[in-house]
Each structure stands twice: as structure tokens, then as C-alpha cells.
Design an enzyme around this catalytic site. Sequence first.
Site: not given
Length: 431
Positions: A228-231
Site C-alpha cells: 500500500g501507500n500512505r495516501s
Amino acid sequence: MRVVLGVAGGIAAYKACSLLRLLAEAGHDVTVVPTAAALRFVGAPTWAALSGKPVSTDVWSDVHEVPHVRLGQEADLVVVAPATADLLARAATGQADDLLTNVLLTARCPVVMAPAMHTEMWDHPATQANVATLSERGVHVVPPASGRLTGKDTGPGRLPDPEELYAVCERELARSASASASVAPAGAAAPATPSADAARGGGDLTGRRVVVSAGGTREPLDPVRFLGNRSSGKQGHALAVAAAARGALVTLVTSAPTDVPGIDIVPVETALQMREAVLEAAARSDVVVMAAAVADFRPATYAPSKIKKTHDVQADGGEDDSAPTITLVRNPDILAELVATRGGASSPVIVGFAAETGDAEGSVLEHARAKLERKGCDVLVVNEVGEDRTFGADDNTVTILRRVSDEGIEVGPASKAAVSDAVWDVVAPLL
Ligand code: C5P
């Protein structure tokens, strides 16, 4: 405030009872105007008991009080929930064959319509043309929610929850109270100026269909792990809320779903799901804003059960406790696909987002300008990223680049709501 609650003949009529309760409990003076077909679903005694007023469907009751003119003229808000395909058609063509359609013709207050029907009926070009006509005249059409329909089928067509509709009603009432002198009658088109006034809810996106993607996608590795990513999705959600406040019909495709009244939320997790949902909604939209942080790669394979710490028994009977190697494959670039597949005058305006850092090769803006050309979208919203810029913050600083101009528009540091309005100020004149 005086509210007329129109109810058309659909199975969702029962939900209008809860909406009536919410409006009445908030102290509004509610008159229910069902259609004859609505009374087949929920009877007149129910409406009369809940509203404390007699109900009638035709123009021949209490004629001396001229209800077909008075109700609409005196209303502060008319809300029709559910609005069936038939009611939308009759309203769009200005028919006046029952009390509700008479009210709609005489109302000069905000009008909210919440369509509910089967997906096929909603998607039919006739219904879509009627919705477009009503929206252009200033009617606030709340898009139907997606989900379970009358039978076992699912899809867009559900009446949004009464709490959501109630929130839309309160917002319209508050808006008309604060701008009662300048509210456009529901029968007239709203002004299409991208001015600062319009930016604060004056309706320059009235009737426009907008798709916004938001959040970071999650690419599953096994049932418990993902890449995933931090958005946080906050900027995308703020864009959706700002568009709805300016009158747009908004579909929000998001990996961080939260209830937003009056907005059709399509929850997704992966880039592939987001691609499918965005392309589907984009086909009937005027604007697509790709604010999502779509993962560029996903694991090539998905393990249907949790990958164990130790795996594969060796020839010598021992266990292999080395770390597994994850092979990645590229995800489709949704923005690029939207640009590549558009054509013709009815193509949507496409807005991309880019997180950039400056380096030896060029400044943030030089990289961003090159990306705008490469991606081929109409507008690129550039976020400068760096160690001191945190994901999930409530503020943002961006530069908005347009294909039609060499000049960048700098915004912020400002709230994500203010950044959203600045983006819509740029997009609205392109429509
Ligand atoms: O090339 P880059 O990933 O920086 O571009 C960012 C823009 O492209 C964003 O608008 C993002 O939503 C979109 N994007 C996409 N599909 C991908 C990756 C990014 O639509 N697979």
C-alpha cells in the site's frame, strides 16, 4: 421552514417515512405530496399520521385553497424521494397531471430529487437526458447509491439512506436561507460563472457529472498482507465534497470510503478495481479527477492462504526459512487509459495529480510540465513532496498546471477544501 416532500411510486417510498420523521423532528413544517402510484406502496394514513396533515395526490381536493399553486409557491424546499423514472420524465417535460407535478412547476425554492429505480432504467438514455435537463434547470439531483436493489440484483439505483437525504435537505435549506435574495428558481438554469462567489456553492458545476478517485490502492499479497501507500484520500474526498457543493453529480471511487451525503461512493481496494469503476463512471461524465495514489505495481500472484514464515520442506527434511521473493507486475495507468480512449466533443475534462520533487535534472515545475505533456491530461495538480511534507495532513500546497496556459497557479498552504475549490475554479471554465 416549509418543506414539501414529494413521494413517487417506487419501492423505496417506505424510506421516505424516515426522511419525513427526520424533517419533522428538526421542526420543519412538512407537507407530503405522494403520487397515486406512491400510495400503492405506502398508504395515505401513514403520511397523514407522520406529518400531522391530510395528504392528497390530485388537484381536485380542497380546491378553494388552490393547493396546486400555493404549496409550491410557499415552500422553502421541495424534495422528491424517491423520484421514479416516470416522475423524472414528467418533471423534465413540464407536465402537470397531478398535485406533485403542479407543485414542481410552481416552486421557486430549491428542489432536490433523489432518483431510485433499477440500474437499467437509471442508465437508459431517456432517464439520463431527463436528469440532465432537470439538473441544467437547477434541480439538485442526488445520484442513486449503488447496492442491493429490490430483488437479488445490485447496482446503482438505490435511494440513498434517509439520513443522507436529510443532510442534503438541510444543506439546501441553509443555502437558500443565506442567499434567499439570489437563489435561482428551480425552473431556471443556475449561473455558470467560475467566480469566487460561485466557488462557495453558487452552482457553477450544476448538472455536471464528476468522477473523483481518492486514496491509496492496496495490492493484496495474501488474505492478510498488502502493498500500500500512505495516501489518506483526504484531498480526493475534499474535491468530491466541493464539487457536490457547486451542484455536480459526484461519483467518488475511493479506497478510504466514508459516508458523504449526496455523493455516490464506490468503494474499491485494488488498482484493477479502481480502473474498472473509474472507466465505467467516466463513460458518462464531464470531468474525471484522478486524485488517487494508484499503486504502479502489484504482486504477480495472490496466495489464497497466508504465506507462512517457513515454507517448503527441503530435501534433507529441514524447512526453508529464507524470505520469499515477491514478483511484481505493472498495474495499468488509469489516467493514461482515460486520455488514450477519449475522443469527440463529449470527452470528459481529465485532471491528474502528481507528487514531484526537484532534482539535478530540473525543478518541481519543470518535471511537472513535462509530465502534463506526457500524460496528456487537461490539468495537472502538482504536489511538492519532501521529508517535511506529511501524508494525511489537513493542509496542502499545490501548483495547478493547465494545457491551455504556460502559467502555473500556486495555491496554499491552504486547507484541502480551499485547494479543491481552486481546482474547480480552473476546471469549471473548461467545461
Ligand atoms: O505518473 P504518476 O504516477 O506520477 O502520475 C500520477 C497520476 O496518475 C495521478 O493522477 C494518479 O491518480 C494517476 N495514476 C493512474 N494509474 C496508475 C498510476 C497513477 O491513474 N497506475
